[in-house]
Write a protein that holds these residues in place. Structure first.
Motif, PDB file in Angstrom:
ATOM      1  N   UNK A 106      12.069  23.880  40.014  1.00  0.00           N
ATOM      2  CA  UNK A 106      13.373  24.430  39.598  1.00  0.00           C
ATOM      3  C   UNK A 106      13.845  23.749  38.316  1.00  0.00           C
ATOM      4  N   UNK A 107      13.485  22.474  38.205  1.00  0.00           N
ATOM      5  CA  UNK A 107      13.904  21.707  37.020  1.00  0.00           C
ATOM      6  C   UNK A 107      12.741  20.816  36.569  1.00  0.00           C
ATOM      7  N   UNK A 108      12.384  20.942  35.315  1.00  0.00           N
ATOM      8  CA  UNK A 108      11.235  20.184  34.797  1.00  0.00           C
ATOM      9  C   UNK A 108      11.631  19.415  33.548  1.00  0.00           C
ATOM     10  N   UNK A 109      10.957  18.286  33.360  1.00  0.00           N
ATOM     11  CA  UNK A 109      11.132  17.514  32.129  1.00  0.00           C
ATOM     12  C   UNK A 109       9.826  17.589  31.341  1.00  0.00           C
ATOM     13  N   UNK A 110       9.934  17.949  30.056  1.00  0.00           N
ATOM     14  CA  UNK A 110       8.738  17.986  29.196  1.00  0.00           C
ATOM     15  C   UNK A 110       8.905  16.947  28.098  1.00  0.00           C
ATOM     16  N   UNK A 111       7.876  16.145  27.907  1.00  0.00           N
ATOM     17  CA  UNK A 111       7.891  15.177  26.801  1.00  0.00           C
ATOM     18  C   UNK A 111       7.470  15.935  25.545  1.00  0.00           C
ATOM     19  N   UNK A 112       8.423  16.133  24.645  1.00  0.00           N
ATOM     20  CA  UNK A 112       8.222  16.947  23.438  1.00  0.00           C
ATOM     21  C   UNK A 112       8.243  16.067  22.185  1.00  0.00           C
ATOM     22  N   UNK A 113       7.649  16.509  21.082  1.00  0.00           N
ATOM     23  CA  UNK A 113       6.886  17.741  20.874  1.00  0.00           C
ATOM     24  C   UNK A 113       5.515  17.667  21.530  1.00  0.00           C
ATOM     25  N   UNK A 114       5.095  18.817  22.083  1.00  0.00           N
ATOM     26  CA  UNK A 114       3.808  18.834  22.777  1.00  0.00           C
ATOM     27  C   UNK A 114       3.237  20.245  22.822  1.00  0.00           C
ATOM     28  N   UNK A 115       2.135  20.388  23.536  1.00  0.00           N
ATOM     29  CA  UNK A 115       1.456  21.674  23.714  1.00  0.00           C
ATOM     30  C   UNK A 115       2.442  22.713  24.274  1.00  0.00           C
ATOM     31  N   UNK A 116       2.462  23.896  23.679  1.00  0.00           N
ATOM     32  CA  UNK A 116       3.518  24.877  23.966  1.00  0.00           C
ATOM     33  C   UNK A 116       3.400  25.556  25.329  1.00  0.00           C
ATOM     34  N   UNK A 117       2.220  25.497  25.953  1.00  0.00           N
ATOM     35  CA  UNK A 117       2.029  26.333  27.146  1.00  0.00           C
ATOM     36  C   UNK A 117       2.746  25.818  28.402  1.00  0.00           C
ATOM     37  N   UNK A 118       3.126  24.521  28.422  1.00  0.00           N
ATOM     38  CA  UNK A 118       3.887  24.048  29.599  1.00  0.00           C
ATOM     39  C   UNK A 118       5.227  24.794  29.640  1.00  0.00           C
ATOM     40  N   UNK A 119       5.868  24.846  28.487  1.00  0.00           N
ATOM     41  CA  UNK A 119       7.180  25.498  28.392  1.00  0.00           C
ATOM     42  C   UNK A 119       7.056  26.989  28.687  1.00  0.00           C
ATOM     43  N   UNK A 120       5.994  27.606  28.172  1.00  0.00           N
ATOM     44  CA  UNK A 120       5.834  29.052  28.415  1.00  0.00           C
ATOM     45  C   UNK A 120       5.631  29.322  29.906  1.00  0.00           C
ATOM     46  N   UNK A 121       4.827  28.480  30.554  1.00  0.00           N
ATOM     47  CA  UNK A 121       4.574  28.693  31.988  1.00  0.00           C
ATOM     48  C   UNK A 121       5.862  28.473  32.781  1.00  0.00           C
ATOM     49  N   UNK A 146      11.537   6.822  28.560  1.00  0.00           N
ATOM     50  CA  UNK A 146      11.134   7.923  29.448  1.00  0.00           C
ATOM     51  C   UNK A 146      11.417   7.572  30.916  1.00  0.00           C
ATOM     52  N   UNK A 147      11.216   6.294  31.267  1.00  0.00           N
ATOM     53  CA  UNK A 147      11.508   5.875  32.654  1.00  0.00           C
ATOM     54  C   UNK A 147      12.988   6.095  32.955  1.00  0.00           C
ATOM     55  N   UNK A 148      13.829   5.776  31.973  1.00  0.00           N
ATOM     56  CA  UNK A 148      15.278   5.925  32.172  1.00  0.00           C
ATOM     57  C   UNK A 148      15.697   7.390  32.253  1.00  0.00           C
ATOM     58  N   UNK A 149      14.896   8.266  31.659  1.00  0.00           N
ATOM     59  CA  UNK A 149      15.267   9.695  31.649  1.00  0.00           C
ATOM     60  C   UNK A 149      14.938  10.393  32.972  1.00  0.00           C
ATOM     61  N   UNK A 150      14.184   9.702  33.834  1.00  0.00           N
ATOM     62  CA  UNK A 150      13.809  10.332  35.114  1.00  0.00           C
ATOM     63  C   UNK A 150      14.994  10.291  36.078  1.00  0.00           C
ATOM     64  N   UNK A 151      15.160  11.353  36.843  1.00  0.00           N
ATOM     65  CA  UNK A 151      16.235  11.363  37.855  1.00  0.00           C
ATOM     66  C   UNK A 151      15.803  12.239  39.019  1.00  0.00           C
ATOM     67  N   UNK A 152      16.478  12.094  40.141  1.00  0.00           N
ATOM     68  CA  UNK A 152      15.970  12.770  41.335  1.00  0.00           C
ATOM     69  C   UNK A 152      16.264  14.277  41.360  1.00  0.00           C
ATOM     70  N   UNK A 153      16.903  14.785  40.321  1.00  0.00           N
ATOM     71  CA  UNK A 153      17.076  16.243  40.227  1.00  0.00           C
ATOM     72  C   UNK A 153      15.864  16.936  39.619  1.00  0.00           C
ATOM     73  N   UNK A 154      14.899  16.135  39.181  1.00  0.00           N
ATOM     74  CA  UNK A 154      13.698  16.731  38.556  1.00  0.00           C
ATOM     75  C   UNK A 154      12.640  17.029  39.613  1.00  0.00           C
ATOM     76  N   UNK A 155      11.950  18.154  39.431  1.00  0.00           N
ATOM     77  CA  UNK A 155      10.813  18.458  40.311  1.00  0.00           C
ATOM     78  C   UNK A 155       9.496  18.044  39.679  1.00  0.00           C
ATOM     79  N   UNK A 156       9.443  18.065  38.357  1.00  0.00           N
ATOM     80  CA  UNK A 156       8.184  17.671  37.722  1.00  0.00           C
ATOM     81  C   UNK A 156       8.391  17.177  36.301  1.00  0.00           C
ATOM     82  N   UNK A 157       7.396  16.409  35.878  1.00  0.00           N
ATOM     83  CA  UNK A 157       7.364  15.875  34.505  1.00  0.00           C
ATOM     84  C   UNK A 157       6.041  16.287  33.880  1.00  0.00           C
TER      85      UNK A 157
END
Ligand SMILES: Cc1ncc(COP(=O)(O)O)c(C=O)c1O
Length: 368
Positions: A106-121, A146-157
């Motif tokens: 439901x909620x994902x964190x992407x480390x950007x800039x990166x490969x575009x297909x994670x966002x498209x999927x 990045x460790x500080x940006x993690x929170x329990x509302x995220x489903x994936x990184x």
């Protein structure tokens, strides 16, 4: 369909735009091993051409066994079978979409800039996306932020190691801490290791799979073995709650017989791997040095088979200038967090790399 500007390798479109033949372009925009397809595979395909007359094994058992042998060579003596840690796919890209379809974050964190297909999927399956932006002033390195940006509302990184297009590889200790932290927060960690084969001294995170069922590792065979037209990648995880239903929902036979054959034999081609490491060691250093000597560029140290840099002349369109030398490079303007001044080039043969350096020298001497 993905827009043509989203990836490298669009030689046809770019050649058309400049009134050139695609075959005359020197393509630095796609990061493919310049040694070309291994001769062992070429011979095997010709030899086994008639395998197209049969359906491939619906479970691709031999392919999965070959991947297991490659990653867990000790398996013959180990009671545990690792085959169920593996799902092969029609390129790594197919597996990104299938994984998102299966896990429905439901909620994902992407480390950007990166490969575009994670966002498209993720967008296809209506996931809310947060971006963790790598910063130019931190040299685009993944840091403890990045460790500080993690929170329990995220489903994936989503994290790409080494990252495309920046080419940087996070510290192993930081990756271990990310693993711990994502496991504590119940976040699936999707790590794309599609270019890691180009770093022979770095085994990636495979050894952590057994202890971290929240870890999903993506591998591609298309770059290292120069077979982007054949399509072959695989996903590694110990998480059977995800892998079993993912296997069950997939369309059958998406991996063609030649790609499956490639996966069955290529890991055994140690001569090709050695030759690749020899080429890369020499040319990565030489091209990095050559580019770094150009005052117009800020060049980031490469770890894999491509080099990322920033152009410090704001009014120059370097992709356009190089097209007039029949050289295609990847501009990075369409990556979140990057601009028209960022570029990526593949590392190619010595002769091709010299041609690129010579063309750049000419362009900058005129622009000065
Ligand atoms: C980081 C990354 N992951 C995955 C892929 C896709 O690889 P494949 O050709 O196996 O689908 C690419 C292709 O450019 C890539 O750059």
């Amino acid at each position: 369909m993905a827009k043509s500007g989203q990836h490298g390798g669009n030689t046809r479109q770019m050649a058309e735009k400049y009134g050139l033949n695609a075959e005359d372009l020197l393509d630095f925009s796609a990061n493919i091993n310049p040694l070309g397809m291994p001769q062992t595979l070429r011979d095997a395909i010709i030899d086994q051409m008639s395998c197209v007359e049969r359906y491939p094994d619906i479970d691709y058992q031999q392919l999965h066994q070959a991947i297991a042998r490659h990653h867990w060579p000790q398996q013959n003596t180990s009671p545990e079978s690792y085959e169920n840690y593996i799902v092969a796919g029609n390129g790594a890209t197919e597996l990104i979409f299938q994984w998102v379809q299966q896990t429905r974050p439901q909620r994902a964190l992407i480390v950007e800039p990166t490969f575009a297909e994670y966002r498209r999927a993720l967008t296809r399956y209506s996931c809310d996306i947060e971006a963790f932006m790598l910063r130019e002033e931190e040299g685009f390195e993944v840091t403890e932020r990045l460790l500080d940006a993690l929170h329990d509302g995220l489903d994936c990184l989503f994290l790409c190691t080494p990252n495309n297009p920046t080419g940087l590889m996070p510290e192993t200790t930081l990756l271990q801490r990310l693993l711990q932290r994502t496991a504590e927060l119940n976040i699936n960690l999707f790590v794309d290791e599609s270019f890691i084969d180009f770093i022979p001294e770095n085994p990636g995170l495979t050894a952590a799979l057994r202890d971290f069922p929240n870890l999903f590792l993506l591998r591609s065979m298309t770059k290292f073995y120069a077979i982007p037209g054949l399509r072959l990648g695989y996903l590694l995880s110990s998480n059977q709650q995800v892998l079993t239903p993912l296997r069950d929902i997939r369309e059958p036979w998406t991996i063609n017989a030649f790609a499956a054959l490639g996966g069955e034999i290529l890991f055994e081609d140690h001569a090709y791997a050695k030759q690749t490491y020899r080429w890369l060691k020499a040319e990565q250093h030489a091209l990095y040095q050559g580019l770094s000597q150009l005052p117009a560029l800020t060049v980031y140290p490469p770890t894999a088979n491509y080099i990322f840099f920033r152009l410090n002349q704001p009014d120059l369109d370097l992709q356009d200038a190089l097209m007039h030398h029949k050289i295609l490079i990847r501009h990075c303007a369409n990556y979140p967090g990057l601009s028209a001044r960022h570029y990526r080039v593949a590392i190619k043969s010595h002769q091709d790399n010299q041609q690129l350096l010579q063309a750049l020298g000419e362009i900058f001497s005129h622009a000065a």
